[in-house]
Design a protein around this motif. Structure first.
Motif, mmCIF file in Angstrom:
data_model
loop_
_atom_site.group_PDB
_atom_site.id
_atom_site.type_symbol
_atom_site.label_atom_id
_atom_site.label_comp_id
_atom_site.label_asym_id
_atom_site.label_seq_id
_atom_site.Cartn_x
_atom_site.Cartn_y
_atom_site.Cartn_z
ATOM 1 N N GLU A 138 0.800 -1.222 0.000
ATOM 2 C CA GLU A 138 0.000 0.000 0.000
ATOM 3 C C GLU A 138 0.836 1.277 0.000
ATOM 4 O OE1 GLU A 138 -2.667 -0.197 3.305
ATOM 5 O OE2 GLU A 138 -3.855 -1.855 2.466
ATOM 6 N N LEU A 139 2.068 1.227 0.512
ATOM 7 C CA LEU A 139 2.888 2.424 0.642
ATOM 8 C C LEU A 139 3.926 2.498 -0.472
ATOM 9 C CD1 LEU A 139 3.526 2.406 4.509
ATOM 10 C CD2 LEU A 139 1.769 3.668 3.244
ATOM 11 N N THR A 140 4.321 3.711 -0.823
ATOM 12 C CA THR A 140 5.384 3.901 -1.804
ATOM 13 C C THR A 140 6.734 3.633 -1.138
ATOM 14 O OG1 THR A 140 5.725 6.239 -1.280
ATOM 15 C CG2 THR A 140 4.002 5.709 -2.896
ATOM 16 N N PRO A 141 7.789 3.388 -1.935
ATOM 17 C CA PRO A 141 9.124 3.211 -1.341
ATOM 18 C C PRO A 141 9.540 4.390 -0.478
ATOM 19 C CG PRO A 141 9.150 2.440 -3.601
ATOM 20 C CD PRO A 141 7.808 3.077 -3.389
ATOM 21 N N GLY A 142 9.194 5.613 -0.907
ATOM 22 C CA GLY A 142 9.541 6.780 -0.102
ATOM 23 C C GLY A 142 8.840 6.781 1.242
ATOM 24 N N GLU A 143 7.557 6.408 1.249
ATOM 25 C CA GLU A 143 6.811 6.350 2.510
ATOM 26 C C GLU A 143 7.333 5.244 3.405
ATOM 27 O OE1 GLU A 143 2.497 7.994 0.825
ATOM 28 O OE2 GLU A 143 3.006 5.860 0.678
ATOM 29 N N LEU A 144 7.694 4.110 2.801
ATOM 30 C CA LEU A 144 8.278 3.011 3.579
ATOM 31 C C LEU A 144 9.595 3.448 4.206
ATOM 32 C CD1 LEU A 144 7.581 0.081 1.090
ATOM 33 C CD2 LEU A 144 6.593 0.291 3.386
ATOM 34 N N ALA A 145 10.411 4.185 3.434
ATOM 35 C CA ALA A 145 11.697 4.648 3.951
ATOM 36 C C ALA A 145 11.507 5.602 5.120
ATOM 37 C CB ALA A 145 12.502 5.312 2.832
ATOM 38 N N ASP A 146 10.539 6.500 5.018
ATOM 39 C CA ASP A 146 10.269 7.424 6.111
ATOM 40 C C ASP A 146 9.882 6.655 7.381
ATOM 41 O OD1 ASP A 146 10.793 9.603 4.506
ATOM 42 O OD2 ASP A 146 8.681 9.976 4.003
ATOM 43 N N ARG A 147 9.044 5.645 7.220
ATOM 44 C CA ARG A 147 8.636 4.861 8.391
ATOM 45 C C ARG A 147 9.790 4.033 8.936
ATOM 46 N NH1 ARG A 147 2.826 2.039 7.896
ATOM 47 N NH2 ARG A 147 3.613 1.329 9.920
ATOM 48 N N TYR A 148 10.658 3.549 8.058
ATOM 49 C CA TYR A 148 11.830 2.789 8.531
ATOM 50 C C TYR A 148 12.743 3.686 9.365
ATOM 51 C CZ TYR A 148 16.334 0.440 8.565
ATOM 52 O OH TYR A 148 17.514 -0.126 8.971
ATOM 53 N N ARG A 149 12.999 4.900 8.875
ATOM 54 C CA ARG A 149 13.874 5.811 9.608
ATOM 55 C C ARG A 149 13.259 6.194 10.960
ATOM 56 N NH1 ARG A 149 13.859 8.299 4.388
ATOM 57 N NH2 ARG A 149 15.711 7.714 3.185
ATOM 58 N N ALA A 150 11.932 6.287 10.963
ATOM 59 C CA ALA A 150 11.249 6.626 12.216
ATOM 60 C C ALA A 150 11.094 5.410 13.130
ATOM 61 C CB ALA A 150 9.878 7.232 11.909
ATOM 62 N N GLY A 151 11.418 4.222 12.633
ATOM 63 C CA GLY A 151 11.290 3.001 13.427
ATOM 64 C C GLY A 151 9.868 2.538 13.602
ATOM 65 N N THR A 152 8.976 2.902 12.669
ATOM 66 C CA THR A 152 7.548 2.607 12.837
ATOM 67 C C THR A 152 7.023 1.575 11.838
ATOM 68 O OG1 THR A 152 6.958 4.499 11.435
ATOM 69 C CG2 THR A 152 7.085 4.886 13.811
ATOM 70 N N LEU A 153 7.890 0.891 11.106
ATOM 71 C CA LEU A 153 7.417 -0.210 10.275
ATOM 72 C C LEU A 153 6.965 -1.358 11.174
ATOM 73 C CD1 LEU A 153 10.082 -0.417 7.398
ATOM 74 C CD2 LEU A 153 7.679 0.232 7.159
ATOM 75 N N PRO A 154 6.138 -2.264 10.666
ATOM 76 C CA PRO A 154 5.821 -3.463 11.458
ATOM 77 C C PRO A 154 7.103 -4.131 11.941
ATOM 78 C CG PRO A 154 4.440 -3.358 9.521
ATOM 79 C CD PRO A 154 5.426 -2.240 9.382
ATOM 80 N N ALA A 155 7.077 -4.696 13.125
ATOM 81 C CA ALA A 155 8.298 -5.208 13.767
ATOM 82 C C ALA A 155 9.096 -6.165 12.883
ATOM 83 C CB ALA A 155 7.930 -5.866 15.096
ATOM 84 N N PRO A 156 8.478 -7.152 12.211
ATOM 85 C CA PRO A 156 9.285 -8.045 11.370
ATOM 86 C C PRO A 156 9.998 -7.295 10.241
ATOM 87 C CG PRO A 156 7.111 -8.980 11.749
ATOM 88 C CD PRO A 156 7.057 -7.575 12.242
ATOM 89 N N ALA A 157 9.321 -6.308 9.667
ATOM 90 C CA ALA A 157 9.936 -5.532 8.580
ATOM 91 C C ALA A 157 11.064 -4.657 9.113
ATOM 92 C CB ALA A 157 8.878 -4.677 7.892
ATOM 93 N N GLN A 158 10.816 -4.000 10.245
ATOM 94 C CA GLN A 158 11.830 -3.119 10.807
ATOM 95 C C GLN A 158 13.113 -3.880 11.126
ATOM 96 O OE1 GLN A 158 11.053 0.235 11.158
ATOM 97 N NE2 GLN A 158 13.164 0.693 11.714
ATOM 98 N N SER A 159 12.980 -4.998 11.791
ATOM 99 C CA SER A 159 14.165 -5.758 12.189
ATOM 100 C C SER A 159 14.820 -6.450 10.983
ATOM 101 C CB SER A 159 13.799 -6.799 13.255
ATOM 102 O OG SER A 159 12.822 -7.713 12.760
ATOM 103 N N GLY A 160 13.991 -6.970 10.058
ATOM 104 C CA GLY A 160 14.548 -7.678 8.902
ATOM 105 C C GLY A 160 15.337 -6.751 7.994
#
Length: 902
Positions: free
Chosen positions: A581-603
């Motif tokens: 559902e999210l664009t790569p840019g939006e995913l990157a913003d959430r990754y930097r903020a540490g707010t991706l789902p836990a499996p995605a953030q850690s993986g």
């Protein structure tokens, strides 16, 4: 007539004869250049300039608001991240239309209209040309040719006023707005002046270029001419007579054959001389519009820079200033040289940052070795001239170039026949060694150092041949030791970080080569021995399969780990939802903020801890690493999540490729054994060693990029400090400087001006689509010259076929997907990847591609090698593939025949 020095319109109207010292902001590019031509004594039709002050007075209320909104719209007509709000329903063309309509509806201010009428009356009335002259026009990097409107044969003061209004409105045509957007020019800052000139009764008119715009050759003048006004030639309303003249001699190289030419030989030479004089005046190749009147007198009506030429090899890549004055006579007097684009050989079409070029030069020993390089257009070119002038070198190039780049190899025979590059007898050496100049002795020292590095890998090659497993373990241990040695103890000052950056570059490369190169060298050497042993038993192409699914390739391992990460995230509903559902840019913003789902953030964090030092165009030190900008990797995960057919799963495809390789080895060993048992055993040994060791071919580069990533990180920290004290504007500006300049910056010098100039050059080169693979010192793009010559011959073009170099056998049919940049690219499983070129940053796309088509490369280029390893068909060196093929087009790729059909 009114000169602009008196009356109410003093700042509104200026005679062309007084414009030479005017500013671009007041007069625009066209008027300013005409003023310089008049001041230099050229014949220019008389007239005046209505300055940008008039346009500012006439600009309607709200125009600035529209311009600001346009500045917030991206090049595709969509809102950018910093473009404000409320633009979702507005596109660029719609905003441009609003601006045009507002300008056309606004009244011309009385003082502006009075100034126009007074100046026109002072000219004596009669027919005039009313021509737009924008402040963003006739610039060194963007000509804006034809983007704003001009009107010919305008008669009467009322008609002139209306033509001026229409010129103002043409600043906001869709094409002009799109052109400014593409070239990064603010719509809020642009203004428009208007030139009003007396019409010349034209017998013949046209345009001339002081350099060949097709081939880039700076020693030729190209003239297009037609009877009547020149606007017909400019607009394409007629098929003009086409002439090519050797500038220095005036020799006519090409002219119409079937009809009487519109220009006599003497007129051609006069125009050529005028063009050359204009080029000398402006210091760069010019696009000149001219008119010859009924009395045979030549008038110049416009001169603008040719902005599409590839820079000369002598150009300074940092300042963008030519090493000569750009004139044909200056170039003609230099020794002809030929250069091969090394960055294209590395899979890069984009320019390299100045710091990236600086570091590459240091790695090569600052050109003290046998391979000399130049950097026109911020790309690295190797000087082939000494090699082509040497008989052994010519033979070597004829054998090796087809492997690296098929299109360059197709050009080579023409160069070998060129008398400028004929083989020459080497000069006799002087008997006394101490008579050699210091520079020659330095080259000798560099050669000795290179020989030492080469000799240093021989023990490792012997170990790899006899004890491959031991050498593999040794190479892996070196990688771990290297990572530890790169660490800098903290805290550290910016000066210490800069010194550490230089130190690790100076101390790492030779040891890295000796530790990582022996194993893959033996692997490919064993493949060559096997090929010789199988001569008469198997075709050379049959051995390609042996390289499929190679183990121990760090890039392949990386790609498969990314695939497995995608599989695990696909099994987690929350992670799958985020990536779909999210664009790569939006995913990157959430990754930097540490707010991706836990499996995605850690993986993702774990993946980047191993591979975050890599990047697209990673040999450029200035490129951001994946750990900085993970958008590319996040986009690839989203891409992998669209794979639904289990048979298209990359790990399964890779396993099939490896199984196919093992089957082929068994077949080849059996066929060799039928000749003799010893030959069968030798073939088995060679091919087993090939499989064991060749996969490490990516390890040397992997480790070099590891070093460069640490240098990048440290320089970024230096940049943060310099930006904080105002020395540069942004931390990333450090990559537009070199080490010496950074040391000066750390002492407090302001470097913002240097950075701004280099960024402008870099941005121009980022937009360049055609890169000459073989470039002559006079600017000639050798391939373009050959293509132009071939196009002039009668031939039947194939409307349903492209051909290139066969690179990986097999056939695949699917929808073409043209991708110019892998960052954020979407490639559906089974689609045909069509790209200008590729480097390791592209390889995640290979995992789901049905086949590969590249404009660059040969059978040993990176994309070709990886395609064979992944077992997908590939055709490389396909000219114009990214323009001839379109997204969604159904094509068939035959990797054995080297064809793409539809």
């Amino acid at each position: 007539m009114a000169s602009g020095s008196t009356g109410a319109g003093a700042d509104l109207v200026v005679d062309l004869s007084r414009l030479a010292s005017a500013s671009l902001a007041a007069a625009g590019g066209k008027a300013l250049n005409l003023g310089r031509l008049v001041a230099a004594g050229f014949q220019v039709p008389p007239g005046f300039c209505l300055t940008t002050a008039a346009y500012r007075k006439a600009a309607p209320t709200g125009l600035d608001t529209i311009a600001a909104r346009l500045d917030g719209v991206g090049s595709e007509g969509t809102e950018t991240s910093d473009g404000g709000s409320g633009l979702e329903d507005d596109d660029r063309d719609g905003l441009a239309r609003q601006a045009r309509e507002a300008v056309l509806a606004a009244p011309v201010p009385p003082d502006v209209e009075a100034a126009i009428r007074e100046a026109y009356a002072a000219m004596g009335g009669g027919p005039v040309a009313v021509r737009s002259s924008a402040t963003a026009e006739d610039l060194p990097f963007a000509s804006f040719a034809g983007q704003q409107d001009s009107f010919m044969d305008v008669v009467g003061a009322d008609a002139v006023v209306q033509a001026v209004r229409r010129c103002w409105a043409s600043l906001w045509t869709d094409r002009a707005v799109a052109y400014r957007t593409t070239n990064g020019i603010s719509h809020r800052e642009v203004g428009l002046a208007v030139v009003i000139q007396r019409m010349v009764d034209a017998a013949t008119a046209g345009v001339l270029f002081t350099a060949n715009p097709v081939t880039g050759t700076r020693t030729q003048t190209v003239i297009d001419a037609s009877a009547g006004p020149g606007q017909q030639v400019v607009s394409g309303a007629v098929n003009p007579d086409h002439f090519v003249v050797e500038t220095a001699s005036g020799r006519i190289l090409q002219q119409p054959q079937d009809t009487p030419p519109s220009l006599a030989d003497a007129q051609l030479r006069e125009l050529t001389s005028l063009g050359d004089d204009a080029q000398r005046l402006f210091g760069a190749p010019q696009d000149v519009e001219w008119v010859v009147d009924g009395a045979g007198k030549a008038w110049l009506t416009q001169s603008r820079p040719i902005t599409t030429l590839y820079p000369l090899p002598e150009d300074d890549p940092f300042t963008g200033q030519a090493g000569t004055d750009g004139t044909a006579s200056a170039i003609a007097g230099t020794d002809a040289r030929v250069y091969l684009c090394g960055t294209l050989m590395q899979g890069l079409t984009r320019p390299i940052t100045p710091m990236g070029l600086h570091v590459l030069a240091l790695m090569r020993g600052n050109n003290n070795g046998p391979w000399k390089t130049v950097n026109p257009g911020l790309r690295m070119y190797v000087d082939l001239t000494p090699i082509l002038r040497n008989k052994s070198g010519r033979d070597l190039m004829a054998r090796m170039l087809p492997l690296a780049d098929g299109r360059s190899a197709a050009i080579l025979p023409a160069l070998l026949e060129d008398p400028r590059f004929s083989a020459a007898r080497p000069p006799r050496r002087k008997s006394k060694a101490n008579t050699a100049p210091a520079r020659t002795q330095a080259k000798g020292a560099q050669g000795t150092q290179s020989l030492g590095v080469f000799l240093g890998i021989i023990p490792g090659m012997v170990r790899a041949l006899l004890w491959p497993d031991r050498e593999l373990r040794r190479a892996r241990r070196y990688q771990d030791r290297l990572a530890a040695r790169l660490a800098l103890p903290l805290p550290a000052t910016a000066a210490r970080r800069l010194q550490h950056t230089e130190d690790i570059l100076a101390t790492s490369i030779n040891g890295l080569i000796q530790a990582t190169l022996p194993a893959p060298s033996v692997g490919y050497l064993m493949l060559a021995v096997a090929r010789r042993l199988l001569r008469g038993i198997a075709e050379p192409r049959e051995l390609e399969a042996v390289l499929r699914g190679l183990p121990r390739n760090v890039t392949t391992i990386m790609d498969l780990e990314l695939w497995h990460l995608a599989v695990s995230l696909g099994a987690d509903p929350e992670s799958r939802r985020a990536f779909t559902e999210l664009t790569p840019g939006e995913l990157a913003d959430r990754y930097r903020a540490g707010t991706l789902p836990a499996p995605a953030q850690s993986g993702i964090q774990e993946f980047l801890s191993q591979y975050g030092h890599r990047a697209v165009a990673e040999i450029d030190l200035g490129m951001p690493r994946w750990s900085e900008k993970p958008e590319h990797i996040l986009g690839m995960i989203a891409n992998y999540l669209r794979v639904e057919d289990p048979e298209q799963a990359p790990d399964r495809q890779f396993t099939r490729a490896a199984e196919h390789a093992e089957t082929r080895i068994s077949e080849l060993v059996e066929r060799a054994g039928a000749k003799s048992r010893l030959r069968g055993r030798l073939v088995a040994l060679c091919l087993r060693r090939t499989r064991q060791l060749s996969g490490l071919r990516e390890l040397p580069k992997f480790c070099i990029v590891l070093v460069m990533a640490e240098m990048h990180r440290q320089l970024r920290e230096v940049g943060t400090e310099l930006a904080g004290n105002g020395t540069i504007g942004d931390a990333g500006d450090v990559f537009f400087l070199d080490f010496d300049e950074l040391r000066v910056g750390l002492r407090g010098a302001d470097l913002k001006g240097i950075v701004a100039r280099r960024r402008r050059l870099y941005d121009v080169e980022l937009r360049r689509r055609r890169i000459p693979r073989l470039l002559l010192s006079d600017g000639t793009d050798v391939e373009a010259e050959m293509m132009a010559a071939a196009a002039a011959l009668p031939q039947q073009a194939a409307d349903d076929r492209l051909t290139g170099t066969p690179a990986s056998a097999g056939t695949a049919t699917g929808k073409a997907r043209v991708i110019m940049d892998p960052v954020g690219a979407r490639l559906e499983p089974g689609e045909i990847l069509v790209a200008p070129s590729t480097d390791p940053g592209w390889t995640p796309l290979f995992m789901t591609a049905g086949a590969l088509v590249m404009e660059m490369g040969g059978v040993v280029s990176h994309g070709a090698v990886v395609a064979r390893e992944y077992g997908i068909p590939a055709v490389v060196g396909v000219a114009d593939a990214t323009t001839r093929l379109r997204d969604g087009q159904n094509v068939t790729v035959d990797g054995a025949a080297g064809t793409v059909t539809w």
